[in-house]
Design an enzyme around this catalytic site. Sequence first.
Site: not given
Ligand SMILES: Cc1ncc(COP(=O)(O)O)c(C=O)c1O
Length: 301
Positions: A46, A263
Amino acid sequence: MTPAVLGSILQAIGNTPLVRLRLEGVPEAVELWAKCEWFNPGGSVKDRTALSLVTEGERTGDLRPGKTIIDSSSGNTAIGLALVGRAKGYPVELVMPDSANAERRALCAAYGARLVFTEAFAGSDGALLRVREMVARDPQRYFYADQYRNPANPLAHYRTTGPEVWEQTGGRLTHFVAGLGTGGTVNGSSRFLREKNPRVRVVAVEPAEELHGLEGLKHMASSILPETYDPRAHDEKVSVGTDQGYAACAELLEATGLLVGHSAGAAVWAARECARSLQGGVIVALLPDSGERYLEAGRGK
Ligand SMILES: Cc1ncc(COP(=O)(O)O)c(C=O)c1O
């Protein structure tokens, strides 16, 4: 490799390493690679988005000295904006659900951001509605970074993440696997990669359950759909259960020494499923942050 010499910490955003993953179940002829986004100075993918939101705001004139940067985020975008705002000298206000974990709050506060909390049960959508109210009440005061609607979010990945994975694989990449939160990562990276090679397959990862523990990911069917999400940007969508994501984190640590966030675990789980179905290929899974960010959760708090 000569270590980087930089004029500002913001120049350390991007150019993250790609690390080969050798995991059980991945066929010999399939290469699986991890894009390690916690190497960004704020600790996640991010930082790319935050920098792009801010610099595009400056370029268009919406963000000027004297304005306060505001957005809703329970985690990584908040930290990214707090970092970029501090480095560039803008005040930052962040709206997050009361449930946001203590380490994240402390980090944002340490960077000097002002935090506003919304009810935990209303989740990230509750924080989103509150920030819109605050901006509507005082539009002159704020630059609303608006990661859920601002095209500068996917643009960050079109300009940086996509080109990096293309170059790092020498253009051999066949599959790109990444989670869906705002959809910015998938959307922007996909746009770039498909321009380079329309046969690249983009695999989006989403939580299988509405109530899940894969922080950062959105269960699209039960959420306010982000405008930065474009379902045409992915060729397939893989649903990953919270348990599967957590198990993949544990296995990755054991097999490779990489301590990743949940994630990221979900992305690795989906990437391996994809690998299993292939005769050959080069898969890049984007791992958004490190497990350091979730130690508190691991202690059952
Ligand atoms: C830990 C984590 N994984 C995945 C994502 C997903 O990314 P995106 O917002 O680009 O879809 C985020 C977004 O905040 C995140 O903080």
